[in-house]
Design a protein around this motif. Structure first.
Motif, PDB file in Angstrom:
ATOM      1  N   MET A   1       0.861  -1.167   0.000  1.00 26.22           N
ATOM      2  CA  MET A   1       0.000   0.000   0.000  1.00 26.22           C
ATOM      3  C   MET A   1       0.907   1.230   0.000  1.00 26.22           C
ATOM      4  O   MET A   1       1.808   1.347   0.797  1.00 26.22           O
ATOM      5  N   GLY A   2       0.641   2.154  -0.929  1.00 23.17           N
ATOM      6  CA  GLY A   2       1.469   3.340  -1.041  1.00 23.17           C
ATOM      7  C   GLY A   2       1.171   4.363   0.040  1.00 23.17           C
ATOM      8  O   GLY A   2       0.169   4.286   0.753  1.00 23.17           O
ATOM      9  N   MET A   3       2.070   5.346   0.149  1.00 31.31           N
ATOM     10  CA  MET A   3       1.915   6.357   1.181  1.00 31.31           C
ATOM     11  C   MET A   3       0.622   7.156   1.007  1.00 31.31           C
ATOM     12  O   MET A   3      -0.075   7.442   1.970  1.00 31.31           O
ATOM     13  N   LEU A   4       0.274   7.489  -0.240  1.00 30.97           N
ATOM     14  CA  LEU A   4      -0.953   8.235  -0.490  1.00 30.97           C
ATOM     15  C   LEU A   4      -2.181   7.430  -0.063  1.00 30.97           C
ATOM     16  O   LEU A   4      -3.100   7.963   0.560  1.00 30.97           O
ATOM     17  N   SER A   5      -2.186   6.129  -0.358  1.00 27.15           N
ATOM     18  CA  SER A   5      -3.304   5.272   0.048  1.00 27.15           C
ATOM     19  C   SER A   5      -3.414   5.208   1.561  1.00 27.15           C
ATOM     20  O   SER A   5      -4.505   5.250   2.113  1.00 27.15           O
ATOM     21  N   ARG A   6      -2.280   5.091   2.236  1.00 29.37           N
ATOM     22  CA  ARG A   6      -2.300   5.057   3.708  1.00 29.37           C
ATOM     23  C   ARG A   6      -2.851   6.344   4.288  1.00 29.37           C
ATOM     24  O   ARG A   6      -3.648   6.320   5.218  1.00 29.37           O
ATOM     25  N   LEU A   7      -2.425   7.471   3.738  1.00 31.90           N
ATOM     26  CA  LEU A   7      -2.916   8.759   4.224  1.00 31.90           C
ATOM     27  C   LEU A   7      -4.410   8.892   3.976  1.00 31.90           C
ATOM     28  O   LEU A   7      -5.167   9.288   4.858  1.00 31.90           O
ATOM     29  N   ARG A   8      -4.853   8.522   2.790  1.00 30.03           N
ATOM     30  CA  ARG A   8      -6.271   8.597   2.465  1.00 30.03           C
ATOM     31  C   ARG A   8      -7.086   7.706   3.397  1.00 30.03           C
ATOM     32  O   ARG A   8      -8.110   8.122   3.935  1.00 30.03           O
ATOM     33  N   ASP A   9      -6.611   6.479   3.641  1.00 27.16           N
ATOM     34  CA  ASP A   9      -7.325   5.577   4.540  1.00 27.16           C
ATOM     35  C   ASP A   9      -7.318   6.094   5.974  1.00 27.16           C
ATOM     36  O   ASP A   9      -8.299   5.964   6.690  1.00 27.16           O
ATOM     37  N   LYS A  10      -6.203   6.687   6.380  1.00 28.14           N
ATOM     38  CA  LYS A  10      -6.133   7.218   7.736  1.00 28.14           C
ATOM     39  C   LYS A  10      -7.109   8.371   7.910  1.00 28.14           C
ATOM     40  O   LYS A  10      -7.788   8.482   8.931  1.00 28.14           O
ATOM     41  N   LEU A  11      -7.219   9.222   6.900  1.00 28.40           N
ATOM     42  CA  LEU A  11      -8.171  10.322   6.965  1.00 28.40           C
ATOM     43  C   LEU A  11      -9.601   9.798   6.930  1.00 28.40           C
ATOM     44  O   LEU A  11     -10.487  10.330   7.592  1.00 28.40           O
ATOM     45  N   ARG A  12      -9.837   8.746   6.162  1.00 27.62           N
ATOM     46  CA  ARG A  12     -11.173   8.159   6.054  1.00 27.62           C
ATOM     47  C   ARG A  12     -11.583   7.510   7.370  1.00 27.62           C
ATOM     48  O   ARG A  12     -12.728   7.547   7.765  1.00 27.62           O
ATOM     49  N   ARG A  13     -10.623   6.858   8.046  1.00 33.18           N
ATOM     50  CA  ARG A  13     -10.901   6.253   9.350  1.00 33.18           C
ATOM     51  C   ARG A  13     -10.972   7.368  10.359  1.00 33.18           C
ATOM     52  O   ARG A  13      -9.997   8.031  10.630  1.00 33.18           O
ATOM     53  N   GLN A  14     -12.092   7.565  10.919  1.00 31.14           N
ATOM     54  CA  GLN A  14     -12.230   8.612  11.914  1.00 31.14           C
ATOM     55  C   GLN A  14     -11.996   7.972  13.266  1.00 31.14           C
ATOM     56  O   GLN A  14     -12.804   7.174  13.712  1.00 31.14           O
ATOM     57  N   ASP A  15     -10.881   8.303  13.880  1.00 35.25           N
ATOM     58  CA  ASP A  15     -10.622   7.727  15.186  1.00 35.25           C
ATOM     59  C   ASP A  15     -11.675   8.236  16.152  1.00 35.25           C
ATOM     60  O   ASP A  15     -11.885   9.431  16.305  1.00 35.25           O
ATOM     61  N   ASP A  16     -12.363   7.315  16.767  1.00 34.19           N
ATOM     62  CA  ASP A  16     -13.448   7.623  17.678  1.00 34.19           C
ATOM     63  C   ASP A  16     -13.058   7.080  19.044  1.00 34.19           C
ATOM     64  O   ASP A  16     -13.025   5.873  19.228  1.00 34.19           O
ATOM     65  N   PRO A  17     -12.774   7.966  20.008  1.00 36.03           N
ATOM     66  CA  PRO A  17     -12.367   7.475  21.317  1.00 36.03           C
ATOM     67  C   PRO A  17     -13.473   6.664  21.994  1.00 36.03           C
ATOM     68  O   PRO A  17     -13.218   5.929  22.922  1.00 36.03           O
ATOM     69  N   ALA A  18     -14.705   6.765  21.488  1.00 31.11           N
ATOM     70  CA  ALA A  18     -15.802   6.017  22.079  1.00 31.11           C
ATOM     71  C   ALA A  18     -15.861   4.585  21.547  1.00 31.11           C
ATOM     72  O   ALA A  18     -16.677   3.805  21.989  1.00 31.11           O
ATOM     73  N   LEU A  19     -15.008   4.231  20.600  1.00 30.19           N
ATOM     74  CA  LEU A  19     -15.004   2.884  20.044  1.00 30.19           C
ATOM     75  C   LEU A  19     -13.579   2.358  20.018  1.00 30.19           C
ATOM     76  O   LEU A  19     -12.675   3.014  19.502  1.00 30.19           O
ATOM     77  N   SER A  20     -13.397   1.184  20.591  1.00 30.98           N
ATOM     78  CA  SER A  20     -12.086   0.534  20.547  1.00 30.98           C
ATOM     79  C   SER A  20     -12.302  -0.941  20.229  1.00 30.98           C
ATOM     80  O   SER A  20     -13.411  -1.474  20.401  1.00 30.98           O
ATOM     81  N   ILE A  21     -11.263  -1.601  19.790  1.00 30.48           N
ATOM     82  CA  ILE A  21     -11.407  -2.984  19.343  1.00 30.48           C
ATOM     83  C   ILE A  21     -11.780  -3.936  20.471  1.00 30.48           C
ATOM     84  O   ILE A  21     -12.282  -5.025  20.208  1.00 30.48           O
ATOM     85  N   ASP A  22     -11.550  -3.542  21.707  1.00 31.17           N
ATOM     86  CA  ASP A  22     -11.870  -4.431  22.827  1.00 31.17           C
ATOM     87  C   ASP A  22     -13.056  -3.944  23.653  1.00 31.17           C
ATOM     88  O   ASP A  22     -13.252  -4.358  24.787  1.00 31.17           O
ATOM     89  N   ASP A  23     -13.886  -3.101  23.063  1.00 32.23           N
ATOM     90  CA  ASP A  23     -15.069  -2.582  23.752  1.00 32.23           C
ATOM     91  C   ASP A  23     -16.032  -3.734  24.042  1.00 32.23           C
ATOM     92  O   ASP A  23     -16.433  -4.455  23.124  1.00 32.23           O
ATOM     93  N   PRO A  24     -16.411  -3.952  25.308  1.00 33.41           N
ATOM     94  CA  PRO A  24     -17.308  -5.068  25.634  1.00 33.41           C
ATOM     95  C   PRO A  24     -18.725  -4.902  25.083  1.00 33.41           C
ATOM     96  O   PRO A  24     -19.489  -5.864  25.040  1.00 33.41           O
ATOM     97  N   ALA A  25     -19.070  -3.711  24.618  1.00 33.58           N
ATOM     98  CA  ALA A  25     -20.406  -3.474  24.057  1.00 33.58           C
ATOM     99  C   ALA A  25     -20.500  -3.875  22.587  1.00 33.58           C
ATOM    100  O   ALA A  25     -21.569  -3.791  21.988  1.00 33.58           O
ATOM    101  N   LEU A  26     -19.400  -4.322  21.992  1.00 33.40           N
ATOM    102  CA  LEU A  26     -19.404  -4.695  20.574  1.00 33.40           C
ATOM    103  C   LEU A  26     -20.113  -6.030  20.349  1.00 33.40           C
ATOM    104  O   LEU A  26     -19.967  -6.965  21.138  1.00 33.40           O
ATOM    105  N   VAL A  27     -20.850  -6.082  19.254  1.00 36.64           N
ATOM    106  CA  VAL A  27     -21.499  -7.324  18.822  1.00 36.64           C
ATOM    107  C   VAL A  27     -21.196  -7.521  17.343  1.00 36.64           C
ATOM    108  O   VAL A  27     -21.022  -6.554  16.597  1.00 36.64           O
ATOM    109  N   VAL A  28     -21.128  -8.771  16.915  1.00 37.32           N
ATOM    110  CA  VAL A  28     -20.893  -9.076  15.502  1.00 37.32           C
ATOM    111  C   VAL A  28     -22.142  -8.700  14.717  1.00 37.32           C
ATOM    112  O   VAL A  28     -23.248  -9.120  15.048  1.00 37.32           O
ATOM    113  N   VAL A  29     -21.944  -7.877  13.676  1.00 32.88           N
ATOM    114  CA  VAL A  29     -23.071  -7.432  12.855  1.00 32.88           C
ATOM    115  C   VAL A  29     -23.027  -8.009  11.435  1.00 32.88           C
ATOM    116  O   VAL A  29     -24.031  -7.988  10.735  1.00 32.88           O
TER     117      VAL A  29
END
Length: 133
Positions: A1-29
């Protein structure tokens, strides 16, 4: 993955402090473990997936134990977290759409194969919706 793609994906991913990968409230959708099924079809058949909300995209892979650290080195710069086990999980928070699911599925399959492992599929998790009042 090129640097431009990484930057674009990083900007697209909105880091949300209210959501983390180990949040116990997560369910498979949504789940996608059939290689013959398009990612767009997996998303479309899931009534629980909410396209307008962030999700945890979690890939299920088998990676030989001696290759786990190499996998981590390759994944960490793009925000992925690898939890090793008999079946390892590679996860990150992001907006889900068919194109990015397909790209990441292909990337994980390539990574697993390169390291002598196997990509099994992916699922996505979101917080369970608040009950209506």
């Amino acid at each position: 993955m090129g640097m431009l793609s990484r930057l674009r994906d990083k900007l697209r991913r909105q880091d949300d402090p209210a959501l983390s990968i180990d949040d116990p409230a997560l369910v498979v959708v949504v789940e996608a473990f059939d290689i013959a099924e398009a990612d767009s079809a997996a998303l479309a058949r899931s009534p629980r997936w909410r396209a307008d909300e962030l999700a945890v995209l979690r890939h299920h892979v088998r990676i030989p134990a001696e290759q786990v650290e190499r996998a981590r080195e390759l994944l960490t710069p793009d925000g992925w977290v690898l939890v090793a086990g008999d079946i390892s999980h590679i996860s990150r928070v992001q907006k889900l759409d068919a194109l990015h699911c397909a790209q990441e599925r292909s990337r994980m399959a390539s990574l697993a194969q390169r390291l002598g492992g196997e990509a099994l599929g992916w699922d996505a998790l979101q917080k369970a919706p608040e009950p209506a009042r």
